[in-house]
Motif scaffolding. Sequence first.
Motif, PDB file in Angstrom:
ATOM      1  N   ASP A   1       1.374  -1.159  -0.126  1.00  0.00           N
ATOM      2  CA  ASP A   1      -0.033  -0.212   0.213  1.00  0.00           C
ATOM      3  C   ASP A   1       1.067   1.116  -0.233  1.00  0.00           C
ATOM      4  O   ASP A   1       1.404   0.849   0.509  1.00  0.00           O
ATOM      5  CB  ASP A   1      -0.853  -0.131   1.620  1.00  0.00           C
ATOM      6  N   SER A   2       0.297   2.397  -0.735  1.00  0.00           N
ATOM      7  CA  SER A   2       0.760   3.518  -0.877  1.00  0.00           C
ATOM      8  C   SER A   2       2.185   3.984   0.606  1.00  0.00           C
ATOM      9  O   SER A   2       2.234   4.650   0.995  1.00  0.00           O
ATOM     10  CB  SER A   2       0.649   4.446  -1.903  1.00  0.00           C
ATOM     11  N   GLU A   3       0.404   4.075   1.885  1.00  0.00           N
ATOM     12  CA  GLU A   3       0.495   4.808   2.295  1.00  0.00           C
ATOM     13  C   GLU A   3       1.223   3.896   3.899  1.00  0.00           C
ATOM     14  O   GLU A   3       2.658   4.166   4.801  1.00  0.00           O
ATOM     15  CB  GLU A   3      -0.748   4.992   3.202  1.00  0.00           C
ATOM     16  N   HIS A   4       1.066   3.041   3.525  1.00  0.00           N
ATOM     17  CA  HIS A   4       2.306   1.945   4.368  1.00  0.00           C
ATOM     18  C   HIS A   4       3.134   1.898   3.690  1.00  0.00           C
ATOM     19  O   HIS A   4       4.399   1.926   5.012  1.00  0.00           O
ATOM     20  CB  HIS A   4       1.312   0.463   4.648  1.00  0.00           C
ATOM     21  N   SER A   5       3.547   1.804   2.559  1.00  0.00           N
ATOM     22  CA  SER A   5       4.967   1.646   2.030  1.00  0.00           C
ATOM     23  C   SER A   5       5.699   3.323   3.190  1.00  0.00           C
ATOM     24  O   SER A   5       6.933   2.773   2.996  1.00  0.00           O
ATOM     25  CB  SER A   5       5.577   1.817   0.798  1.00  0.00           C
ATOM     26  N   ALA A   6       5.259   4.554   2.966  1.00  0.00           N
ATOM     27  CA  ALA A   6       5.727   5.571   2.902  1.00  0.00           C
ATOM     28  C   ALA A   6       6.022   5.353   4.833  1.00  0.00           C
ATOM     29  O   ALA A   6       6.542   5.923   5.200  1.00  0.00           O
ATOM     30  CB  ALA A   6       4.161   6.392   3.415  1.00  0.00           C
ATOM     31  N   VAL A   7       5.217   5.157   5.062  1.00  0.00           N
ATOM     32  CA  VAL A   7       5.322   4.634   6.692  1.00  0.00           C
ATOM     33  C   VAL A   7       6.200   3.752   7.261  1.00  0.00           C
ATOM     34  O   VAL A   7       7.658   4.631   8.017  1.00  0.00           O
ATOM     35  CB  VAL A   7       3.992   4.350   7.658  1.00  0.00           C
ATOM     36  N   MET A   8       6.501   2.984   6.254  1.00  0.00           N
ATOM     37  CA  MET A   8       7.988   2.105   6.423  1.00  0.00           C
ATOM     38  C   MET A   8       9.106   2.959   6.241  1.00  0.00           C
ATOM     39  O   MET A   8      10.097   2.692   7.274  1.00  0.00           O
ATOM     40  CB  MET A   8       7.875   0.840   5.768  1.00  0.00           C
ATOM     41  N   GLN A   9       9.067   3.455   5.692  1.00  0.00           N
ATOM     42  CA  GLN A   9       9.880   4.009   4.962  1.00  0.00           C
ATOM     43  C   GLN A   9      10.608   5.619   5.936  1.00  0.00           C
ATOM     44  O   GLN A   9      11.862   6.004   6.095  1.00  0.00           O
ATOM     45  CB  GLN A   9      10.348   5.313   3.668  1.00  0.00           C
ATOM     46  N   LEU A  10       9.388   6.238   6.760  1.00  0.00           N
ATOM     47  CA  LEU A  10       9.794   7.231   7.310  1.00  0.00           C
ATOM     48  C   LEU A  10       9.778   7.034   9.015  1.00  0.00           C
ATOM     49  O   LEU A  10       9.883   7.504   9.784  1.00  0.00           O
ATOM     50  CB  LEU A  10       8.008   8.320   8.019  1.00  0.00           C
ATOM     51  N   TYR A  11       9.378   5.209   9.372  1.00  0.00           N
ATOM     52  CA  TYR A  11       9.309   5.080  10.246  1.00  0.00           C
ATOM     53  C   TYR A  11      10.743   5.270  11.421  1.00  0.00           C
ATOM     54  O   TYR A  11      12.106   4.657  10.696  1.00  0.00           O
ATOM     55  CB  TYR A  11       8.718   3.696  10.913  1.00  0.00           C
ATOM     56  N   GLU A  12      10.550   5.473  12.631  1.00  0.00           N
ATOM     57  CA  GLU A  12      11.758   5.292  13.525  1.00  0.00           C
ATOM     58  C   GLU A  12      11.171   5.059  15.074  1.00  0.00           C
ATOM     59  O   GLU A  12      10.175   5.421  14.943  1.00  0.00           O
ATOM     60  CB  GLU A  12      12.530   6.685  13.829  1.00  0.00           C
ATOM     61  N   PRO A  13      11.908   4.492  16.111  1.00  0.00           N
ATOM     62  CA  PRO A  13      11.264   4.218  16.918  1.00  0.00           C
ATOM     63  C   PRO A  13      11.031   5.715  18.347  1.00  0.00           C
ATOM     64  O   PRO A  13       9.757   4.771  19.010  1.00  0.00           O
ATOM     65  CB  PRO A  13      12.661   3.826  17.822  1.00  0.00           C
ATOM     66  N   SER A  14      10.747   6.916  17.826  1.00  0.00           N
ATOM     67  CA  SER A  14      10.260   7.724  18.449  1.00  0.00           C
ATOM     68  C   SER A  14       9.230   8.216  18.312  1.00  0.00           C
ATOM     69  O   SER A  14       8.353   9.268  18.160  1.00  0.00           O
ATOM     70  CB  SER A  14      11.120   8.624  18.549  1.00  0.00           C
ATOM     71  N   VAL A  15       8.442   7.783  16.611  1.00  0.00           N
ATOM     72  CA  VAL A  15       7.025   7.934  16.987  1.00  0.00           C
ATOM     73  C   VAL A  15       6.003   7.420  17.486  1.00  0.00           C
ATOM     74  O   VAL A  15       6.143   6.106  17.755  1.00  0.00           O
ATOM     75  CB  VAL A  15       6.859   6.729  15.632  1.00  0.00           C
ATOM     76  N   GLU A  16       4.895   8.355  18.035  1.00  0.00           N
ATOM     77  CA  GLU A  16       3.584   8.429  18.333  1.00  0.00           C
ATOM     78  C   GLU A  16       2.738   8.513  18.282  1.00  0.00           C
ATOM     79  O   GLU A  16       2.079   7.809  18.479  1.00  0.00           O
ATOM     80  CB  GLU A  16       3.389   9.268  19.298  1.00  0.00           C
ATOM     81  N   GLY A  17       2.730   8.786  16.612  1.00  0.00           N
ATOM     82  CA  GLY A  17       1.401   8.671  16.303  1.00  0.00           C
ATOM     83  C   GLY A  17       1.928   8.410  14.350  1.00  0.00           C
ATOM     84  O   GLY A  17       2.404   8.773  13.434  1.00  0.00           O
ATOM     85  N   ILE A  18       0.959   8.356  13.921  1.00  0.00           N
ATOM     86  CA  ILE A  18       1.765   8.141  12.415  1.00  0.00           C
ATOM     87  C   ILE A  18      -0.854   8.997  11.117  1.00  0.00           C
ATOM     88  O   ILE A  18      -1.230   8.623  12.283  1.00  0.00           O
ATOM     89  CB  ILE A  18       1.344   6.896  11.655  1.00  0.00           C
ATOM     90  N   LEU A  19       0.287   9.600  10.442  1.00  0.00           N
ATOM     91  CA  LEU A  19      -1.316   9.940   9.547  1.00  0.00           C
ATOM     92  C   LEU A  19      -1.173   9.493   8.174  1.00  0.00           C
ATOM     93  O   LEU A  19      -0.125   9.428   7.770  1.00  0.00           O
ATOM     94  CB  LEU A  19      -1.460  11.353   9.211  1.00  0.00           C
ATOM     95  N   LEU A  20      -2.656   8.576   8.148  1.00  0.00           N
ATOM     96  CA  LEU A  20      -2.639   8.224   6.302  1.00  0.00           C
ATOM     97  C   LEU A  20      -3.496   9.208   5.691  1.00  0.00           C
ATOM     98  O   LEU A  20      -4.659   9.711   6.395  1.00  0.00           O
ATOM     99  CB  LEU A  20      -3.297   6.753   7.118  1.00  0.00           C
ATOM    100  N   THR A  21      -3.186   9.472   4.281  1.00  0.00           N
ATOM    101  CA  THR A  21      -4.134  10.115   4.014  1.00  0.00           C
ATOM    102  C   THR A  21      -5.130   9.319   2.552  1.00  0.00           C
ATOM    103  O   THR A  21      -4.737   8.317   2.144  1.00  0.00           O
ATOM    104  CB  THR A  21      -3.644  11.151   2.891  1.00  0.00           C
ATOM    105  N   SER A  22      -6.296   9.775   2.336  1.00  0.00           N
ATOM    106  CA  SER A  22      -7.278   9.376   1.651  1.00  0.00           C
ATOM    107  C   SER A  22      -8.042  10.430   0.382  1.00  0.00           C
ATOM    108  O   SER A  22      -7.736  11.137   1.080  1.00  0.00           O
ATOM    109  CB  SER A  22      -8.611   8.998   2.105  1.00  0.00           C
ATOM    110  N   SER A  23      -8.339  10.022  -0.828  1.00  0.00           N
ATOM    111  CA  SER A  23      -8.385  10.431  -1.614  1.00  0.00           C
ATOM    112  C   SER A  23     -10.026  11.158  -1.426  1.00  0.00           C
ATOM    113  O   SER A  23     -10.686  11.920  -1.473  1.00  0.00           O
ATOM    114  CB  SER A  23      -8.501  10.087  -2.449  1.00  0.00           C
ATOM    115  N   GLY A  24     -10.621   9.603  -0.786  1.00  0.00           N
ATOM    116  CA  GLY A  24     -12.553  10.505  -0.278  1.00  0.00           C
ATOM    117  C   GLY A  24     -13.008   9.960  -1.048  1.00  0.00           C
ATOM    118  O   GLY A  24     -14.004   9.688  -1.122  1.00  0.00           O
ATOM    119  N   GLY A  25     -12.208   9.324  -2.010  1.00  0.00           N
ATOM    120  CA  GLY A  25     -13.388   8.242  -3.295  1.00  0.00           C
ATOM    121  C   GLY A  25     -13.606   9.339  -4.077  1.00  0.00           C
ATOM    122  O   GLY A  25     -14.048  10.595  -4.557  1.00  0.00           O
TER     123      GLY A  25
END
Length: 359
Positions: free
Chosen positions: A130-154
Amino acid sequence: MVERTVVIVGMTGSMGSQALEVIKKMGSFRVLAGTYHSSFDKAQSLAKEYAVEKLICTKDGYEELEAFLEQRRPDIVMVCIPGFASLPVTLKALRTSKRVLLASKEALVCGGWLVKEAMKETSCELIPLDSEHSAVMQLYEPSVEGILLTSSGGALRDWKLEDLDRAKPEDVLRHPVWKMGKRITIDSATMVNKGFEVLEACELFQLQASQVEVLIHREGLVHAAVFLKDGTIKMHLGFPDMRVPIAYGLTYPDRRYEHRKWPNFAETQLRFQQVEKCRYPAFYLAYEIENDYAKRTAYNAADEVCVEAFLQGRIRFTDIARVLAKVVEKIEGTPRDLQDLKDVDEASRKLAEEVIEWL
């Protein structure tokens, strides 16, 4: 460079076809097999164009695929099929390959704990496509306290609420950003797909659903962001093109795919807006069932039934959320293994059909 072997489960779908394109462009990969459900002519054409060595039909089940994986032990298995069927395939792939590229959200939504148990038993890597989860994987580090996933809204994001009842399949299938299969496009309009992604993110990154924020982002440039404990926010941006996360998954941790296309930020707006509960009630249901695998499986099963019923003209677009809520409310239990989940899946489908008959 050593040639790596690949099996693509769901080769004739959008993700599978794009994966073949990426593999051909990059080289150093050999496609041992690709599966198809009913699109034999397309499968044959793709196999000829991209030198796929074996075609496997899964219309009557996945036994031949599982036997092939057991025998050939490919380096990489891409799981690109939708629905509950992706779970047993993913479990088999984790035990017979070195890396699983997962494009099927439902495997983690329905059986996340089973997937993680299988990973502990093997040295296989699991990389989200998934583009969103791939993005989080590339950004992730141990000090992450939350994430944002975006959506087109359909496709119906700008429709008046009172008009949603009359939306036809052809209206819903006009996705404003991505070109995808029918189910995921409809799931984007209800944002059930984003509900799946919230639950998937919890499994992948050891988060609570309350740590996963979702906002509508019309430009489709920001795929995800991570919030760090020191107040820093890291965002992942790029044009909406699934070939990029596919290529990253294939070559991780290296970046070998050449795309060379970037936004002109002087002419770009980045806008974000809240997800309206009145417009996307089925999305918010995902947060309520975060810790209940039976209800999560029911959520997926009912959605599969509802999407097909909507495409057939048996229910209205707005009925999808109503059916999901009723099915999730009635399904209970604590599944212990894959068979328990299969029983929940079957019961949920039957109940969904009954609810549809009552409408």
